[in-house]
Motif scaffolding. Structure first.
Motif, PDB file in Angstrom:
ATOM      1  N   SER A  39     -12.629 -10.850   1.009  1.00 56.23           N
ATOM      2  CA  SER A  39     -12.123  -9.484   1.202  1.00 56.23           C
ATOM      3  C   SER A  39     -13.253  -8.500   1.522  1.00 56.23           C
ATOM      4  CB  SER A  39     -11.347  -9.037  -0.029  1.00 56.23           C
ATOM      5  OG  SER A  39     -12.236  -8.832  -1.102  1.00 56.23           O
ATOM      6  N   PHE A  40     -14.487  -8.920   1.329  1.00 53.14           N
ATOM      7  CA  PHE A  40     -15.618  -8.050   1.678  1.00 53.14           C
ATOM      8  C   PHE A  40     -16.208  -8.383   3.047  1.00 53.14           C
ATOM      9  CE2 PHE A  40     -15.947  -7.906  -3.067  1.00 53.14           C
ATOM     10  CZ  PHE A  40     -15.579  -6.574  -3.191  1.00 53.14           C
ATOM     11  N   LEU A  41     -15.580  -9.361   3.729  1.00 50.90           N
ATOM     12  CA  LEU A  41     -16.144  -9.804   5.001  1.00 50.90           C
ATOM     13  C   LEU A  41     -15.302  -9.357   6.184  1.00 50.90           C
ATOM     14  CD1 LEU A  41     -17.018 -13.561   4.280  1.00 50.90           C
ATOM     15  CD2 LEU A  41     -18.539 -11.592   4.132  1.00 50.90           C
ATOM     16  N   TRP A  54     -18.694  -4.616   2.704  1.00 50.89           N
ATOM     17  CA  TRP A  54     -18.350  -3.935   1.451  1.00 50.89           C
ATOM     18  C   TRP A  54     -16.866  -3.646   1.368  1.00 50.89           C
ATOM     19  CZ3 TRP A  54     -21.329  -4.394  -2.538  1.00 50.89           C
ATOM     20  CH2 TRP A  54     -22.702  -4.579  -2.343  1.00 50.89           C
ATOM     21  N   PHE A  55     -16.504  -2.399   1.200  1.00 50.18           N
ATOM     22  CA  PHE A  55     -15.096  -2.105   0.926  1.00 50.18           C
ATOM     23  C   PHE A  55     -14.315  -1.683   2.171  1.00 50.18           C
ATOM     24  CE2 PHE A  55     -17.136  -1.865  -3.183  1.00 50.18           C
ATOM     25  CZ  PHE A  55     -16.241  -2.561  -3.984  1.00 50.18           C
ATOM     26  N   ASP A  56     -14.865  -1.962   3.348  1.00 45.32           N
ATOM     27  CA  ASP A  56     -14.207  -1.538   4.589  1.00 45.32           C
ATOM     28  C   ASP A  56     -12.759  -1.994   4.689  1.00 45.32           C
ATOM     29  OD1 ASP A  56     -16.414  -0.257   5.372  1.00 45.32           O
ATOM     30  OD2 ASP A  56     -16.644  -1.293   7.301  1.00 45.32           O
ATOM     31  N   ASN A  57     -12.534  -3.254   4.306  1.00 43.99           N
ATOM     32  CA  ASN A  57     -11.172  -3.794   4.420  1.00 43.99           C
ATOM     33  C   ASN A  57     -10.201  -3.036   3.520  1.00 43.99           C
ATOM     34  OD1 ASN A  57     -11.682  -5.834   6.316  1.00 43.99           O
ATOM     35  ND2 ASN A  57     -12.563  -7.130   4.714  1.00 43.99           N
ATOM     36  N   LEU A 262      -8.591 -12.384   8.466  1.00 38.56           N
ATOM     37  CA  LEU A 262      -8.767 -12.964   7.138  1.00 38.56           C
ATOM     38  C   LEU A 262      -9.265 -11.955   6.114  1.00 38.56           C
ATOM     39  CD1 LEU A 262     -10.254 -16.367   8.265  1.00 38.56           C
ATOM     40  CD2 LEU A 262      -7.920 -15.869   7.573  1.00 38.56           C
ATOM     41  N   GLY A 263     -10.169 -11.081   6.536  1.00 40.09           N
ATOM     42  CA  GLY A 263     -10.706 -10.093   5.602  1.00 40.09           C
ATOM     43  C   GLY A 263      -9.621  -9.151   5.090  1.00 40.09           C
ATOM     44  N   ALA A 266      -7.228 -10.988   2.869  1.00 36.41           N
ATOM     45  CA  ALA A 266      -7.812 -11.283   1.554  1.00 36.41           C
ATOM     46  C   ALA A 266      -7.838 -10.029   0.689  1.00 36.41           C
ATOM     47  CB  ALA A 266      -9.224 -11.842   1.723  1.00 36.41           C
ATOM     48  N   ALA A 267      -8.155  -8.889   1.301  1.00 33.94           N
ATOM     49  CA  ALA A 267      -8.175  -7.637   0.553  1.00 33.94           C
ATOM     50  C   ALA A 267      -6.796  -7.355  -0.035  1.00 33.94           C
ATOM     51  CB  ALA A 267      -8.613  -6.488   1.468  1.00 33.94           C
ATOM     52  N   GLN A 268      -5.762  -7.617   0.762  1.00 29.75           N
ATOM     53  CA  GLN A 268      -4.404  -7.396   0.263  1.00 29.75           C
ATOM     54  C   GLN A 268      -4.074  -8.337  -0.886  1.00 29.75           C
ATOM     55  OE1 GLN A 268      -1.452  -7.349   3.440  1.00 29.75           O
ATOM     56  NE2 GLN A 268      -3.020  -6.630   4.830  1.00 29.75           N
ATOM     57  N   SER A 269      -4.524  -9.591  -0.782  1.00 31.20           N
ATOM     58  CA  SER A 269      -4.185 -10.513  -1.866  1.00 31.20           C
ATOM     59  C   SER A 269      -4.974 -10.183  -3.126  1.00 31.20           C
ATOM     60  CB  SER A 269      -4.358 -11.972  -1.444  1.00 31.20           C
ATOM     61  OG  SER A 269      -5.637 -12.172  -0.933  1.00 31.20           O
ATOM     62  N   VAL A 270      -6.168  -9.614  -2.958  1.00 32.47           N
ATOM     63  CA  VAL A 270      -6.916  -9.181  -4.136  1.00 32.47           C
ATOM     64  C   VAL A 270      -6.152  -8.055  -4.856  1.00 32.47           C
ATOM     65  CG1 VAL A 270      -9.016  -7.983  -4.874  1.00 32.47           C
ATOM     66  CG2 VAL A 270      -9.176  -9.923  -3.324  1.00 32.47           C
ATOM     67  N   ILE A 271      -5.610  -7.130  -4.069  1.00 33.09           N
ATOM     68  CA  ILE A 271      -4.825  -6.052  -4.677  1.00 33.09           C
ATOM     69  C   ILE A 271      -3.610  -6.622  -5.407  1.00 33.09           C
ATOM     70  CG2 ILE A 271      -3.385  -4.036  -4.146  1.00 33.09           C
ATOM     71  CD1 ILE A 271      -5.406  -3.404  -1.896  1.00 33.09           C
ATOM     72  N   LEU A 272      -2.944  -7.588  -4.764  1.00 36.17           N
ATOM     73  CA  LEU A 272      -1.800  -8.233  -5.417  1.00 36.17           C
ATOM     74  C   LEU A 272      -2.211  -8.912  -6.712  1.00 36.17           C
ATOM     75  CD1 LEU A 272       0.227  -9.887  -2.515  1.00 36.17           C
ATOM     76  CD2 LEU A 272       1.013  -8.159  -4.106  1.00 36.17           C
ATOM     77  N   MET A 273      -3.396  -9.521  -6.684  1.00 34.07           N
ATOM     78  CA  MET A 273      -3.898 -10.204  -7.871  1.00 34.07           C
ATOM     79  C   MET A 273      -4.031  -9.205  -9.024  1.00 34.07           C
ATOM     80  SD  MET A 273      -7.176 -12.674  -7.949  1.00 34.07           S
ATOM     81  CE  MET A 273      -8.517 -11.505  -7.908  1.00 34.07           C
TER      82      MET A 273
END
Lengths: 293, 434
Positions: A39-41, A54-57, A262-263, A266-273
């Motif tokens: 999520s940082f890529l 970093w937190f761009d995504n 993918l980035g 992944a950022a969205q799935s981190v939020i869901l997590m």
């Protein structure tokens, strides 16, 4: 009297929990860490070039009105699915609880939909409500309702809620029936002798006594609606019309697997997590303590 | 004829099975479902029977998106197939992956197999060439949207000729509805037909930098007055059923074949399906052009998919890839594939062979697609499109178009929104692939 078990060796307890720890690490923690890193890529689809951003995504998601809309939509969808499936399940459970003859048969029939895979459940409902070929569309047309969920956003939302709730009724039913069984018969009989009718007994005795189960199911159902309904949405509407049925988990799939971003995915799935972690914490710390018998 | 060749193929394959152990295996992942799976398998089996050095394993991997995602995931895990079938909107993504893709022209040159580029239809191969003219992937199944129409219904409505312009579409649709049809016209793969091909056919640009061919810093411009006016016209045509929306992909096929809609704009590759399902006389005509924009049609652009070669295998394997590509694009295989499926033949010699075999006389109108594609020399607007993240952009376009159809947005607002969201994705692609 002391209840604690004492182990003589110091490594045995670790050995006993090791399989569980390993499974958790390999199948939960490791992928979660991967998602967090991803999520940082900012990366191309093939993984040939990647840049740490970093937190761009995340910032991008925050700026994306489509994502924020999806959030509100998911909340509505989850509560609608949880409310509908739990309501119907509770009603069935209350009826099944009173059946004396053939109770086992009824219960078995009511449990069957749970064995249906989400994508199949979605397809079944899609066939029923297909705008061109569906039998329900045909009946609705006779009463003057023009059904076309491919175009009408609220009909589409209604249909996926219906399909998702239908599938979950069995699960809720099972828990409600079990909870009702654990209520001592003497309580209900005493109330009956005092002249309380079935509805009154349900309201004042049964419903309060099964409230821990109800709260447990509420959390489970919301998590179900958040994550397991992917197959239903994919089969019935694929997120459309417009984006009207694109819930968060569907967007993760769409951006990641269809769009190959993918980035962002992944950022969205981190939020869901974090949402799931939050819900679980609420369930354990707050609700279970608040619900009193 | 078909059965005979299958039998012949299997006998030869059985005879050669001793030698087949030594053959180099070449994996081909494709997205051809249904009856086309059998056709793909036949092509692979015929090739395997023809020579003993290589064995092609054709594997069906799901729909286009699934196949592409599977191949990319496999590449990341270093288990990639040699050949993967990728649909046209994935072209920019594949092109940008320079370290992963082995351009087919190079594959063939490195293996000493000749590639006669001049034989390929310009409108087909220009979609898959670099600005310098190098062919990146091998066209396999290409089609283009055409106007399908129900001849019986048109006759009943008193219409003798298929409409040629959008104005005529509008009036013919109205006549169809007046004659008792449930709907006049439906459209499948709407972004492809009503925006991408509408633009090419009327020779207007879809995005800057020659529709993305000349650089990653391209911007979408399809929110112009022509596209929006035409979409608004269709939106207004919904009121009396002259136009009916039937889904993002090809689902509206049922609306055409069950006789609800008198006309349908969608891929020429639906020929087989319509032939199997329609209980009325049907025909295909060229897509309508917009007489307010152009004095006549330019050329349409293709859809469908091509075969990409992925890097990371032995040199010997790529010899097999090259030989197979040569076999696949031979006139006989292409003509057979074209006549069976409705996809266009990718080479002039395959087209000529079909003519000689009398296919177009027996099946009038089946050459509409190829005529459309080769109507004029492609311009910068009609050569094709090359936008990154286009799979997602199409998704946005579809969503915005649905908002036009259900009346929640005007065509102008919807297209403006689609363009601004799409441009963000183009910038993201530019950033990730610089």
């Amino acid at each position: 009297m002391q209840k604690r078990v004492h182990y003589n060796s110091s490594y045995l307890p670790y050995l006993l929990v090791a399989p569980q720890i390993i499974i958790t690490l390999v199948f939960f923690i490791w992928p979660a860490m991967q998602a967090l890193y991803q999520s940082f890529l900012l990366e191309d689809a093939f993984g040939l070039s990647s840049e740490f951003v970093w937190f761009d995504n995340f910032v991008e998601l925050y700026d994306n009105p489509r994502y924020l809309d999806s959030f509100v939509r998911t909340a509505f969808f989850s509560f609608a699915v949880a409310g509908l499936s739990m309501g119907v399940a509770l009603f069935f459970a209350a009826l099944a609880d009173r059946v004396v003859k053939g109770a086992q048969g009824y219960r078995t029939l009511l449990i069957i939909p749970y064995a249906v895979a989400p994508v199949l459940a979605g397809t079944l409902w899609l066939f029923l409500f297909n705008p061109t070929l569906g039998i329900m569309t045909y009946f609705l047309d006779m009463v003057g309702i023009n059904w076309n969920h491919k175009l009408d956003s609220s009909q589409a939302m209604g249909l996926v809620i219906l399909a998702a709730a239908w599938k979950q009724i069995s699960y809720n039913f099972l828990f409600f029936v079990a909870a009702m069984h654990s209520i001592p018969k003497s309580l209900i009989e005493a109330a009956a002798i005092d002249g309380a009718g079935p509805a009154h007994r349900f309201r004042t005795i049964i419903f309060p006594l099964i409230s821990p189960t109800t709260f447990f199911l509420l959390v489970v159902n919301i998590i179900y609606a958040f994550f397991d309904t992917f197959g239903i949405i994919h089969a019935v509407t694929a997120g459309g019309p417009g984006n009207s049925t694109e819930i968060l988990v569907y967007k993760v799939f769409n951006d990641g697997f269809v769009g190959l971003d993918l980035g962002g995915s992944a950022a969205q799935s981190v939020i869901l997590m974090f949402i799931v972690i939050g819900l679980t914490v609420v369930q354990f710390k707050y609700i279970e303590r608040k619900v009193e018998y | 004829m078909l059965n005979k060749s299958i039998i012949a193929a299997s006998i030869t394959a059985a005879l050669l099975s001793g030698a087949a152990n030594a053959a180099v295996e070449v994996n081909w992942w494709h997205a051809m479902g249904g009856t086309n799976t059998e056709r793909v398998n036949k092509i692979a089996a015929d090739f395997n029977a023809l020579q003993s050095d290589f064995t092609i394993n054709a594997v069906y991997k799901g729909n286009y998106t699934e196949t592409m995602t599977a191949a990319i995931a496999a590449f990341r895990a270093k288990k990639q197939p040699h050949i993967v079938q990728v649909f046209e909107v994935g072209t920019a993504t594949m092109m940008a992956a320079k370290g992963a893709v082995y351009p087919v022209e190079q594959v063939m040159n490195d293996s000493g197999v000749t590639l006669n580029k001049s034989d390929y239809l310009p409108a087909v191969i220009s979609y898959y060439q670099t600005p310098e003219g190098e062919l990146l992937s091998m066209p396999f199944n290409s089609s283009t949207p055409v106007l399908w129409y129900n001849q019986d219904a048109l006759a009943k409505a008193g219409v003798t000729d298929a409409p040629k312009t959008w104005d005529e579409v509008s009036s013919v649709s109205k006549k169809l509805v007046d004659s008792g049809m449930k709907c006049g016209i439906a459209v499948g793969w709407q972004s492809w037909g009503l925006i991408e091909n509408y633009s090419a056919w009327n020779n207007i640009e879809l995005g800057t930098k020659q529709n993305g061919y000349a650089g990653l810093d391209t911007e979408l411009t399809f929110n112009n007055k022509h596209v929006t006016a035409n979409l608004q016209r269709l939106a207004d045509m919904q009121k009396d059923g002259s136009f009916t929306y039937g889904g993002r992909r090809g689902e509206s096929l049922a609306m055409f074949t069950n006789g609800d809609c008198g006309m349908w704009i969608n891929s020429s590759a639906y020929y087989g399906s319509i032939k199997g399902q329609a209980k009325f006389k049907f025909a295909q005509a060229m897509m309508p052009y917009d007489s307010t924009v152009a004095s006549g049609p330019q050329n349409s652009i293709i859809g469908g998919a091509t075969l990409w070669t992925l890097r990371g295998h032995d040199k010997e394997d790529y010899k097999g890839v090259a030989e197979f590509m040569k076999y696949l694009s031979s006139a006989e295989v292409q003509a057979w594939w074209h006549q069976q499926t409705g996809y266009v033949p990718i080479t002039t010699s395959a087209y000529k062979l079909s003519q000689e075999q009398g296919f177009y006389q027996e099946n009038p109108g089946t050459d509409t697609a190829i005529k459309q594609l080769s109507l004029n020399t492609p311009t910068a607007n009609s050569r094709g499109i090359r936008f990154g993240n286009f799979v997602q952009i199409r998704d946005i376009i579809n969503a915005e178009m649905e908002m036009i159809w259900n009346g929640s947005k005007s065509a102008e607002t919807a297209m403006n929104d689609a363009v601004s969201q799409g441009n963000k994705l183009l910038r993201k692609f530019e950033k990730a692939n610089k």
